[in-house]
Scaffold this motif. Structure first.
Motif, PDB file in Angstrom:
ATOM      1  N   VAL A  38      -3.997   9.320   4.102  1.00 56.11           N
ATOM      2  CA  VAL A  38      -5.328   8.991   4.609  1.00 56.11           C
ATOM      3  C   VAL A  38      -6.281  10.141   4.307  1.00 56.11           C
ATOM      4  O   VAL A  38      -5.976  11.300   4.564  1.00 56.11           O
ATOM      5  N   LYS A  39      -7.435   9.803   3.712  1.00 51.13           N
ATOM      6  CA  LYS A  39      -8.472  10.821   3.469  1.00 51.13           C
ATOM      7  C   LYS A  39      -9.718  10.415   4.238  1.00 51.13           C
ATOM      8  O   LYS A  39     -10.166   9.275   4.135  1.00 51.13           O
TER       9      LYS A  39
ATOM     10  N   VAL B 266       0.821  -1.216   0.000  1.00 46.82           N
ATOM     11  CA  VAL B 266       0.000   0.000   0.000  1.00 46.82           C
ATOM     12  C   VAL B 266       0.857   1.269   0.000  1.00 46.82           C
ATOM     13  O   VAL B 266       0.318   2.371  -0.028  1.00 46.82           O
ATOM     14  N   ASP B 267       2.192   1.115   0.023  1.00 47.77           N
ATOM     15  CA  ASP B 267       3.057   2.289   0.155  1.00 47.77           C
ATOM     16  C   ASP B 267       2.726   3.373  -0.874  1.00 47.77           C
ATOM     17  O   ASP B 267       2.643   3.093  -2.065  1.00 47.77           O
ATOM     18  N   GLY B 268       2.545   4.591  -0.390  1.00 49.47           N
ATOM     19  CA  GLY B 268       2.337   5.726  -1.272  1.00 49.47           C
ATOM     20  C   GLY B 268       0.937   5.835  -1.844  1.00 49.47           C
ATOM     21  O   GLY B 268       0.653   6.751  -2.611  1.00 49.47           O
ATOM     22  N   LYS B 269       0.053   4.921  -1.491  1.00 52.57           N
ATOM     23  CA  LYS B 269      -1.308   4.980  -2.032  1.00 52.57           C
ATOM     24  C   LYS B 269      -2.157   5.996  -1.266  1.00 52.57           C
ATOM     25  O   LYS B 269      -1.819   6.400  -0.146  1.00 52.57           O
ATOM     26  N   VAL B 270      -3.264   6.403  -1.903  1.00 57.17           N
ATOM     27  CA  VAL B 270      -4.220   7.288  -1.250  1.00 57.17           C
ATOM     28  C   VAL B 270      -5.430   6.449  -0.860  1.00 57.17           C
ATOM     29  O   VAL B 270      -6.082   5.868  -1.724  1.00 57.17           O
ATOM     30  N   ILE B 271      -5.685   6.359   0.437  1.00 54.89           N
ATOM     31  CA  ILE B 271      -6.748   5.470   0.897  1.00 54.89           C
ATOM     32  C   ILE B 271      -7.744   6.250   1.751  1.00 54.89           C
ATOM     33  O   ILE B 271      -7.352   7.058   2.600  1.00 54.89           O
TER      34      ILE B 271
END
Lengths: 249, 240
Positions: A156-157, A129-134
């Motif tokens: 994190v959003k 998940v590194d660098g992802k927008v979740i």
């Protein structure tokens, strides 16, 4: 006025004042969110519907209470309970130590786990998940899971409602969302959810869902008793089957 | 109700981070808003009917709809269309930060344009006539007379608008931004202490408002300095 007369008058006043309260059925005000299908949502006619609402009505019937169910935005739902705007929250609320410090919970009425949801076309995997927008909904178990476990690896959003998180997943602003598994299961079956799927295994976080009640309120015992009753007489199973082809208890 | 004051101090750095983002949003959108409002206001006071139509419709729309609807339309609405998602604008429109700046700037521009229009129209006729009599061209008159006078006249009302935008900026929290309100709500989601944290956030908003009021006092004095007595008037009554 003699003491005797005064006492008699006082008793009379007390009796008159308390009589209407003793006679009427218990009034219980219940809050739910109304934006968490299929557990609680507002249908086309503006009525609150869903698993939580059905459970609330079944419990009220067993308690012989006169219930009103109101919709309340999620992040104000515990403050509203503490401010006595209503007496119980039946809104798919997870029993957590943090919440238990401020409110009491009934026995669990269903169990939940978390899961990642991403577009079918995406190669997203919970393992990298590194660098992802979740995204996740603010003030939820999913939101806490993200902040506690992944905050240093991902962006994190947090959203006000689950629906807004779905919208941003569809828009491509999010790589994935972390969501409660059961409502996500329902959403994936809907028209809007066709292009998405579960990614990875469900995350078992021993998440039990309960009814929140103010600290030391006697209503808790009544709710627990009513819950046992609907579990025993099959009412619970009938409600369960209306929404899910498997048991969620 | 038990108050837990520690929670405010523990979370103060986070709240100040949020306050910084709030200030940034208000400042940047405010500057863009002022720049947008200038042509809008000038078109609005034009004597040509066709020039008035666009600013009229623009101001009518942005003043007539709630800021929340506007920010949702820009953030959630625009992203529903493939055309926009595949366009060159998407890198900007996918960022909640820019969506907030764009919406706030468009929104405040409508209000400032209307303030500016009112200010321009309330400049005493004699001053414009004097400028014309001196043979000033329209651009020169605009630069030397009309705009400086109009800014002075609208300054108190504009200060009001900036404070309204400061409070309106709380809506940035609805599109995932962690501004002062968003940060407060996120902290409350963990601590369940709405009274304490919202009180702290409210005080920070008050402090920012006070700073804005002070700034506008100074701006008012600057633009309207010709209306102030250089020296303290003395013995005025005695002369009568």
């Amino acid at each position: 006025m003699s003491l005797k007369k005064a006492l008699a008058a006082a008793t009379l006043v007390a009796a008159t004042v308390s009589a209407p309260f003793a006679m009427a059925a218990d009034k219980v005000r219940i809050a739910t969110e109304g934006a968490y299908a299929p557990f609680n949502f507002i249908d086309e006619s503006g009525k609150l519907k869903g698993f939580d609402v059905d459970i609330a009505n079944a419990l009220c019937e067993k308690m012989k209470a006169d219930c009103t169910i109101v919709a309340q935005d999620w992040d104000g739902i515990i403050p509203g309970l503490m401010a006595r705007k209503y007496d119980a929250v039946i809104a798919s609320m997870s029993i957590t130590p943090e919440r238990s410090r401020v409110v009491d919970f009934s026995e669990p009425y269903y169990s939940n786990s978390l899961i990642f949801v991403a577009p079918k076309s995406s190669k997203f995997s919970p393992k990298s998940v590194d660098g992802k927008v979740i995204g996740a909904q603010r003030a939820t178990i999913a939101g806490q899971y993200l902040e506690d476990n992944l905050a240093d690896k991902v962006t994190v959003k947090l959203y006000d409602t689950q629906d807004n998180a779905y919208l941003d997943l569809a828009s491509g602003r999010l790589d994935a969302i972390v969501s409660d598994q059961l409502p996500a299961y329902d959403w994936l079956r809907s028209e809007d959810g066709q292009a998405f799927e579960f990614k990875g295994e469900k995350i078992d976080i021993d998440d039990k869902i309960g009814i929140a009640i103010r600290k030391n309120d006697k209503l808790r015992e009544k709710m627990n008793k009513a819950l046992q009753d609907i579990l025993a007489d099959g009412t619970y199973d009938r409600i369960n089957a209306k929404y899910f082809p498997f048991s969620i208890y | 109700m038990n108050w837990t004051w520690d929670v405010i101090f523990e979370n103060l750095p986070k709240l100040l981070d949020g306050a910084l983002l709030t200030l940034e949003l208000v400042l940047i959108s405010g500057l863009i808003g002022v720049m947008l409002s200038l042509p809008l206001a000038l078109m609005r006071v034009s004597k040509r009917r066709w020039l008035q139509a666009f600013p009229f419709a623009y101001i009518f729309f942005f003043r007539g709809t709630p800021l929340l609807i506007q920010i949702f339309l820009v953030y959630y609405g625009a992203s529903q269309f493939d055309v926009i998602r595949e366009s060159a604008l998407w890198p900007i429109l996918r960022e909640p930060y820019w969506c907030a700046i764009i919406t706030f700037a468009l929104h405040t521009a409508a209000y400032i344009a209307e303030l500016l229009r009112g200010a321009i129209q309330s400049i005493p006729k004699g001053e414009i006539e004097a400028a014309k009599a001196l043979g000033m061209s329209y651009p020169l008159m605009l630069r030397r007379i009309i705009l400086p006078r109009a800014f002075g006249i609208m300054m108190p009302a504009y200060g009001n608008e900036v404070i309204l935008m400061l409070k309106g900026s709380a809506l940035a929290s609805t599109i995932t931004l962690l501004d002062l309100t968003g940060m407060a709500r996120t902290i409350i989601a963990r601590t369940y202490t709405p009274l304490e944290i919202f009180l702290a956030a409210g005080i920070i908003y008050l402090i920012i408002s006070a700073l804005i009021i002070g700034l506008f006092r100074m701006l008012e004095n600057h633009f309207n300095r010709h209306q102030q007595a250089r020296e303290k008037p003395q013995d005025l009554d005695a002369q009568h």
